[in-house]
Motif scaffolding. Structure first.
Motif: not given
Length: 980
Positions: A898-900, A905-907, A910-913, A950-951
């Motif tokens: 789940f950490w991976k 998801l964070e990656y 961040s690309r979207l932002v 939530g993630k």
């Protein structure tokens, strides 16, 4: 060497002296004999020192000189002179036959040989003494030791003889002689110990005496430990021979006379006459007065009443009729022709005679005769021969009393007089026989039945039991005073023994006595209305009724029925072909052949026909080889809660003794109760023996076999009453009142649970004696409780309940408690448990220990210590550690997975932002609002601090195919959710 001068009487000073001119002023006496046997005759004044000129002393007769009977030595002439009429003399002897008071020279001494705790003598016996009763002397009835003492000096060898009655062996009676140094003279046992007598009979005892001083002792001690009054010893006619001379004759006592000079004794005056002291003849009474034999004065005749007559039944006449008649009591003392007198009732009407007794048949003249041998009759029909395969049952069965049977006799006896000697003691009355009127209320009314011997039936001849026959009688007593009925027996005409006695009124009941020895025996019933002598009849209505008497297996008896017997062969049909069955065999009903009883059964004593004659033994017991008795072989098993307990009582097999006491009677006599117990083993032999040595001493003339028969008791449990030797000053302990408590045994299981003192009651042994007694109608019985107590030794301890110190509270049922380690069950695997040790060095040790408390003995031993290989880490520990490690790896793997996912998801986010910032605007959404009725499907995610949950939800929504993503927008004005 003779003295030259005779000794003179001593001088008396200070008294006036006168001449003695008349023979009445003085009397003659002899001096003491010297060393050569000579003596002097001297005159002595009646009042010493009052006269002088006495006759000159002269040489007297030899010291051994004596006159013949009926004569006395006249001292003035020193010649023998016949006694005058109205007096008597024994010559060289003296006689004591008058007991209105204790004669001079006799002393009654009450002693108590057992001092109190402080050494003081008891005062309880001060009132005990020999009591004069006119014609005899009566001993004390209590347990005090009372001696009648008389000292006499004999110039030559002589003897002492006396008449006595000694009917009760519960009183100890001895006669012995001492010299002047109070040393007991040598006597044989026959001289010292007095033999028992039958109730109402007098016997004579004679002992030789040496010259010199003899001190005579008649000593009695009652053994009064059962609460029952003993019968006293009676003495009369004490006669001592060996006195050198008698200087005077003895006058006849009042009521007696001697008509001729030179008499050696006096005779009692006949009835209706009287006499004074020293009478030569008797004076007749006036017609209105009466007297009994030996009375000193006449009394007025009272008016006749109902107490002065009795009824009898006449014998059957030739027509078979009988009737009731009334007769005056003889001797008749009442007056019939005075005011208030009752006349003799008239004779009753003639009635039909009762039938003959079983075993007898009726002749034409209404006389009953016994049936011939080999035949039988019920008494109402002719005698018939027994059928084939049967034999007559011989015995006596008396239930009809028209005449007294030929082997029975009746008599009347009185201790103090002979006025009832010619009377019948009992009278027949049709369906019963009853006590007669007698001459006075204290008469003994005697009924005797003689049995020549016993003969077992052929079918029982091979049995090894101890029953040869039995006597059973049904009786009833109706009394208003202290009446008593005695049942006695005399074996081989040796000595009469009281078997049982009953006091007061008794309801109709049956009594049975079993004969355990084949011998000639006489059974006696003796009835006494009161033991107090009275001139007036008060209790003539007190009677005893005997309804029936039956005796089995009588030699030369008659038969009332026939019994089956074993035949000699299958084809034999002769009645004389009966054979005895071996011991332990019964007669088969179908074949009349002998068959052995099944295992662990025993034959009843008088029944062998049919297999039902073999009675089963109780649980825990088995029969002996002869099937005559059941016994325990000291082993017993008991099942409880699916567990079987096995007991081994062999350590309790030897005869055990229990002594209870000391106890004390009301007079302070110390006594002990001794019980002998034979619990098991001995092949069924009753090994407990109790002996009555008081009766032994009284029956020494009987053979050893007979003595053992009379005075020993063989049983499983028996009791003796012991008076210690120090308790009465006797040279030996006295054992009396030996009784059997148990003749049969029966194991009855009475399990009880463990209690706080670690005792387990596994069984009660019930033993019984079926022979009834006067106080125990169902016989005596004993309950032996055997209790497991590991703290006791093998033999353990035998006790009685504390509430009943004598072992019984009612005198009929005895209770015993036997605590012993041997009473514990044999050890089994249920009595121990195992303890496993820790695994050390790959080895594990297992120990076996007894359950606490340990309640078993012998049997299985504890298993030896054992060891077995073992591992350091146990399997359960291995499984636990492995399972824990697997769960830990799984948890780490899931966490990394789940950490991976979160990083990916964070990656993307961040690309979207970054892409949005680069173009400065966001793409226009197709719709910015919800259509009417449409529900939002996306979860709301707060943009402040998105959580891991939530993630994870966002990732899950993406996987479901939703094209929108939630993007966190930051603004200085506000925070909001933007859907794209």
């Amino acid at each position: 060497m003779l003295r030259d001068k005779p000794p003179w009487p001593p001088k008396q000073d200070g008294h006036p002296v006168s001449l003695c001119l008349f023979s009445t002023d003085y009397y003659y006496e002899y001096t003491e004999c010297d060393s050569v046997g000579s003596r002097w005759r001297v005159a002595i004044p009646h009042i010493l020192g009052t006269c002088s000129a006495l006759p000159t002393p002269t040489r007297g007769t030899d010291c051994s000189f004596s006159c013949a009977v009926g004569e006395f030595l006249e001292m003035s002439a020193q010649q023998c002179t016949p006694c005058a009429a109205g007096s008597y003399s024994l010559g060289s002897g003296v006689r004591f036959d008058q007991w209105d008071t204790i004669p001079a020279g006799f002393t009654s001494l009450a002693t108590y040989m057992d001092p109190g705790p402080s050494g003081e003598e008891s005062q309880a016996c001060n009132s005990s003494s020999w009591t004069p009763q006119g014609v005899y002397l009566e001993s004390s009835r209590d347990e005090c030791t009372v001696s009648l003492v008389y000292a006499v000096h004999l110039e030559q060898q002589g003897s002492v003889s006396f008449s006595y009655q000694y009917p009760d062996n519960n009183i100890f009676f001895e006669f012995y002689v001492q010299n002047e140094q109070c040393q007991e003279m040598a006597q044989t046992d026959d001289q010292k110990w007095i033999k028992l007598t039958t109730n109402g009979e007098w016997d004579t005892h004679t002992v030789n005496l040496k010259s010199g001083t003899n001190i005579l002792y008649w000593r009695t001690t009652g053994i009064l430990v059962g609460g029952k009054m003993v019968k006293p010893v009676l003495l009369r006619n004490i006669q001592i021979e060996g006195v050198a001379y008698t200087s005077e004759c003895f006058p006849c006592r009042p009521g007696w006379f001697s008509s001729a000079p030179g008499s050696s004794s006096c005779q009692p005056c006949p009835r209706n006459t009287s006499s004074h002291k020293g009478a030569a003849s008797c004076t007749p009474c006036p017609d209105t007065q009466y007297s009994h034999e030996g009375w000193s004065q006449c009394k007025e005749r009272p008016p006749c009443s109902e107490k002065d007559y009795f009824q009898i039944h006449t014998a059957c006449d030739s027509e078979g009729k009988t009737q009731v008649m009334y007769r005056w009591v003889e001797p008749r003392i009442c007056e019939e022709n005075v005011t208030g007198a009752v006349a003799l009732p008239p004779t009753g009407e003639r009635e039909a005679c009762p039938p003959c007794n079983p075993g007898y048949y009726n002749t034409d003249d209404s006389t009953c005769f016994p049936c011939p041998p080999g035949t039988h009759s019920d008494g109402t029909s002719v005698c018939e021969e027994c059928p084939a395969g049967t034999e007559p049952v011989l015995g006596y069965e008396y239930k009809w009393w028209n005449v007294l049977p030929s082997n029975m006799k009746t008599s009347c006896f009185n201790v103090g007089n002979s006025k009832c000697d010619d009377m019948n003691g009992w009278e027949v009355a049709g369906d019963h026989i009853r006590s007669g009127a007698g001459g006075s209320d204290n008469d003994y009314l005697i009924l005797n039945l003689h049995v020549p011997g016993f003969k077992l039936p052929t079918s029982l001849a091979g049995m090894t039991g101890t029953e040869f026959g039995r006597i059973t009688f049904v009786f009833e007593t109706m009394c208003s005073a202290d009446c008593e009925l005695y049942f006695m027996m005399d074996v081989n005409r040796k000595s009469t023994t009281v078997v049982e006695s009953w006091e007061g009124s008794k309801e109709r009941q049956s009594y049975t006595h079993i004969m355990t020895r084949n011998a000639s025996v006489s059974y006696t019933w003796a009835f006494q209305r009161t033991n107090q002598a009275q001139d007036v009849r008060r209790y003539i209505s007190d009677v005893v009724i005997l309804y029936s008497v039956s005796v089995t297996n009588v030699q030369d008896g008659v038969a009332s029925a026939c019994r089956a017997c074993a035949l000699l062969s299958q084809s034999s049909q002769r009645s004389g072909s009966c054979i005895p069955c071996p011991a332990g065999f019964y007669i088969d009903r179908d074949t009349n052949r002998c068959q052995e009883c099944p295992p662990n059964t025993y034959l009843s004593g008088h029944h062998t026909y049919g297999e039902d004659a073999c009675l089963p033994c109780g649980p825990g017991s088995k029969s002996n080889k002869e099937h005559s008795r059941c016994y325990s072989d000291c082993s017993y098993s008991h099942t409880e809660h699916n567990r079987t307990l096995t007991f081994d009582l062999s350590s309790l097999s030897p005869v055990a003794s229990l002594t209870i006491g000391p106890s004390f009677t009301s007079k302070g006599t110390k006594y002990l109760h001794v019980f002998n117990v034979s619990l098991c083993g001995h092949q069924g032999k009753m090994a407990a023996v109790c002996t009555d040595n008081v009766t032994d001493l009284a029956n020494k003339d009987m053979g050893s076999d007979s003595t053992q028969f009379v005075n020993s008791v063989d049983s499983f449990i028996c009791q003796s009453t012991i008076i210690p030797a120090d308790g009465r000053g006797f040279r030996m302990a006295l054992a009396s009142q030996s009784i059997s408590l148990c003749l049969h045994n029966d194991y009855r299981t009475v399990p009880q649970p463990l209690n706080l003192i670690c005792v387990f009651v596994f069984d009660s042994l019930f033993l019984r004696s079926t022979q009834a007694t006067g106080s125990c109608e169902r016989g005596r019985s004993a309950v032996m409780t055997i209790r497991c107590n590991p703290e006791k030794m093998d033999r353990g301890q035998l006790t009685v309940p504390s509430a009943c110190p004598a072992g019984t509270c009612d005198g009929c049922t005895f209770h015993f408690l036997w605590e012993s380690g041997s009473a514990c069950p044999r050890c089994t695997q249920d009595d121990y448990h195992q303890i496993e040790g820790a695994c050390k060095g790959g080895v594990q040790v297992t120990l076996s220990v007894w359950n606490e408390p340990k309640l078993c003995t012998k049997g299985m031993s504890l298993p030896a210590k054992s060891s077995a290989p073992c591992e350091a880490i146990a399997l359960w520990l291995k499984v636990g550690v492995g399972g824990g490690a697997f769960l830990a790896v799984l948890l780490v793997s899931l966490t990394f997975y789940f950490w991976k996912k979160n990083k990916r998801l964070e990656y993307k986010y961040s690309r979207l932002v970054m892409s949005a910032n680069k173009e400065c605007e966001l793409p226009v959404a197709d719709s910015c609002a919800l259509a009417e009725g449409e529900e939002p499907e996306d979860d709301v995610v707060y943009s402040h601090k998105p959580s891991l949950l939530g993630k994870l939800r966002a990732i899950a929504n993406k996987r479901e195919g939703d094209s929108s993503e939630s993007v966190q927008l930051k603004s200085s004005q506000s925070e909001r959710w933007v859907w794209g």
